[in-house]
Design a protein around this motif. Structure first.
Motif, PDB file in Angstrom:
ATOM      1  N   GLY A 111      35.993  46.875  47.904  1.00  0.00           N
ATOM      2  CA  GLY A 111      36.784  46.045  46.976  1.00  0.00           C
ATOM      3  C   GLY A 111      37.755  46.481  46.099  1.00  0.00           C
ATOM      4  O   GLY A 111      38.934  45.904  46.018  1.00  0.00           O
ATOM      5  N   PHE A 112      37.662  47.502  45.557  1.00  0.00           N
ATOM      6  CA  PHE A 112      38.513  48.126  44.815  1.00  0.00           C
ATOM      7  C   PHE A 112      39.836  48.716  45.763  1.00  0.00           C
ATOM      8  O   PHE A 112      40.845  48.642  45.439  1.00  0.00           O
ATOM      9  CB  PHE A 112      38.168  49.500  44.025  1.00  0.00           C
ATOM     10  CG  PHE A 112      37.571  48.958  42.618  1.00  0.00           C
ATOM     11  CD1 PHE A 112      38.459  49.453  41.544  1.00  0.00           C
ATOM     12  CD2 PHE A 112      36.493  48.362  42.296  1.00  0.00           C
ATOM     13  CE1 PHE A 112      37.860  49.009  40.241  1.00  0.00           C
ATOM     14  CE2 PHE A 112      36.105  47.853  41.148  1.00  0.00           C
ATOM     15  CZ  PHE A 112      36.811  48.423  39.991  1.00  0.00           C
ATOM     16  N   MET A 133      36.895  45.580  34.022  1.00  0.00           N
ATOM     17  CA  MET A 133      37.820  44.410  34.046  1.00  0.00           C
ATOM     18  C   MET A 133      38.174  44.259  35.443  1.00  0.00           C
ATOM     19  O   MET A 133      38.373  43.285  35.811  1.00  0.00           O
ATOM     20  CB  MET A 133      39.102  44.414  33.155  1.00  0.00           C
ATOM     21  CG  MET A 133      38.447  44.538  31.430  1.00  0.00           C
ATOM     22  SD  MET A 133      40.055  44.566  30.402  1.00  0.00           S
ATOM     23  CE  MET A 133      40.257  46.271  30.192  1.00  0.00           C
ATOM     24  N   LEU A 134      38.631  45.414  36.307  1.00  0.00           N
ATOM     25  CA  LEU A 134      39.015  45.193  37.438  1.00  0.00           C
ATOM     26  C   LEU A 134      37.759  44.720  38.431  1.00  0.00           C
ATOM     27  O   LEU A 134      37.985  44.078  39.185  1.00  0.00           O
ATOM     28  CB  LEU A 134      39.575  46.607  37.899  1.00  0.00           C
ATOM     29  CG  LEU A 134      40.937  47.135  37.444  1.00  0.00           C
ATOM     30  CD1 LEU A 134      41.122  48.540  37.810  1.00  0.00           C
ATOM     31  CD2 LEU A 134      42.170  46.088  37.921  1.00  0.00           C
ATOM     32  N   SER A 139      38.411  39.849  43.869  1.00  0.00           N
ATOM     33  CA  SER A 139      38.464  38.592  44.612  1.00  0.00           C
ATOM     34  C   SER A 139      37.180  38.185  44.789  1.00  0.00           C
ATOM     35  O   SER A 139      36.128  38.966  45.363  1.00  0.00           O
ATOM     36  CB  SER A 139      39.345  38.844  45.924  1.00  0.00           C
ATOM     37  OG  SER A 139      40.803  39.189  45.598  1.00  0.00           O
ATOM     38  N   GLU A 140      37.138  36.718  44.969  1.00  0.00           N
ATOM     39  CA  GLU A 140      35.787  36.251  45.221  1.00  0.00           C
ATOM     40  C   GLU A 140      35.228  36.306  46.572  1.00  0.00           C
ATOM     41  O   GLU A 140      34.144  36.396  46.893  1.00  0.00           O
ATOM     42  CB  GLU A 140      35.682  34.603  44.733  1.00  0.00           C
ATOM     43  CG  GLU A 140      35.828  34.464  43.302  1.00  0.00           C
ATOM     44  CD  GLU A 140      34.811  34.924  42.684  1.00  0.00           C
ATOM     45  OE1 GLU A 140      33.654  34.987  42.921  1.00  0.00           O
ATOM     46  OE2 GLU A 140      35.206  35.606  41.483  1.00  0.00           O
ATOM     47  N   ASP A 141      36.417  36.748  47.510  1.00  0.00           N
ATOM     48  CA  ASP A 141      35.837  36.718  48.969  1.00  0.00           C
ATOM     49  C   ASP A 141      35.516  38.303  49.271  1.00  0.00           C
ATOM     50  O   ASP A 141      35.206  38.697  50.344  1.00  0.00           O
ATOM     51  CB  ASP A 141      37.134  36.321  50.044  1.00  0.00           C
ATOM     52  CG  ASP A 141      38.243  36.919  49.491  1.00  0.00           C
ATOM     53  OD1 ASP A 141      38.353  37.699  48.687  1.00  0.00           O
ATOM     54  OD2 ASP A 141      39.013  36.902  50.500  1.00  0.00           O
ATOM     55  N   ILE A 148      27.044  39.172  45.019  1.00  0.00           N
ATOM     56  CA  ILE A 148      26.570  38.827  43.441  1.00  0.00           C
ATOM     57  C   ILE A 148      26.280  37.251  43.533  1.00  0.00           C
ATOM     58  O   ILE A 148      25.431  36.797  42.980  1.00  0.00           O
ATOM     59  CB  ILE A 148      27.785  39.154  42.503  1.00  0.00           C
ATOM     60  CG1 ILE A 148      27.662  40.644  42.240  1.00  0.00           C
ATOM     61  CG2 ILE A 148      27.659  38.578  41.210  1.00  0.00           C
ATOM     62  CD1 ILE A 148      28.892  41.390  41.609  1.00  0.00           C
ATOM     63  N   MET A 149      27.343  36.561  44.082  1.00  0.00           N
ATOM     64  CA  MET A 149      27.099  35.161  44.170  1.00  0.00           C
ATOM     65  C   MET A 149      25.824  34.495  44.911  1.00  0.00           C
ATOM     66  O   MET A 149      25.150  33.961  44.330  1.00  0.00           O
ATOM     67  CB  MET A 149      28.417  34.561  45.187  1.00  0.00           C
ATOM     68  CG  MET A 149      28.456  32.829  45.065  1.00  0.00           C
ATOM     69  SD  MET A 149      27.737  32.168  46.433  1.00  0.00           S
ATOM     70  CE  MET A 149      28.465  32.964  47.799  1.00  0.00           C
TER      71      MET A 149
END
Length: 184
Positions: A111-112, A133-134, A139-141, A148-149
């Protein structure tokens, strides 16, 4: 505190004295892992925590409280009226872990890399707060945000039986700990 014009903190206040602390994100991931480890005694944990202070503290209990506030980024929280809502949300989140730095490392790393072009394996330094914070801003995708979702979904709130089974299957396929991985 407004980080648009204030620097990220590199000290904490202990007995009204500014104490310099370790701030790299890797160190706080290690700290959080250590604090969750039941094999580490309370005395060992205090000794480990003491290594985060780059200067001797006069009151270790106040030092640990201030370090805890640093880790949780307390000084960035909303005003007191909004605080109660956040504390209730935090209690609910604390009951059900939504991610693990060790289990989810590949997805956090990717993701990063994808969102920011930051390689967490080779970056020399990244402040804990900036990392957080990053991480929150991924992004949600991204795979980690999707995990997590799905982990956060309360199955009892899903009325449709087939949808509940589908989500449950996904949740089982993305455990949050190695213990769960071994159990399946």
């Amino acid at each position: 505190m407004n980080l648009f014009y204030e620097d990220l903190p590199v000290t904490i206040q202990v007995c009204e004295e500014a104490i310099p602390i370790v701030t790299d994100f890797r160190e706080y991931i290690k700290l959080l892992d250590m604090l969750k480890d039941d094999d580490v005694s309370e005395k060992e944990k205090v000794l480990f925590l003491n290594e985060y202070f780059l200067k001797e503290v006069s009151d270790i209990e106040e030092g640990i409280n201030s370090l805890s506030n640093f880790v949780s980024m307390k000084s960035l929280e909303k005003d007191c009226s909004e605080q109660e809502d956040f504390e209730e949300e935090d209690k609910q989140k604390a009951e059900k872990p939504l991610f693990s730095f060790s289990v989810d490392f590949p997805y956090i790393l990717s993701g990063f890399l994808r969102d920011y072009g930051i390689d967490l394996l080779s970056i020399k330094y990244l402040h804990w707060w900036k990392f957080r914070m990053l991480f929150d801003g991924l992004s949600e995708d991204t795979e980690i945000k999707q995990r997590i979702m799905y982990r956060s979904i309360d199955l009892s709130s899903i009325k449709d039986r087939e949808e509940r089974k589908r989500i449950q299957k996904i949740q089982r396929s993305i455990p949050v700990s190695y213990t769960h991985l071994r159990a399946h």
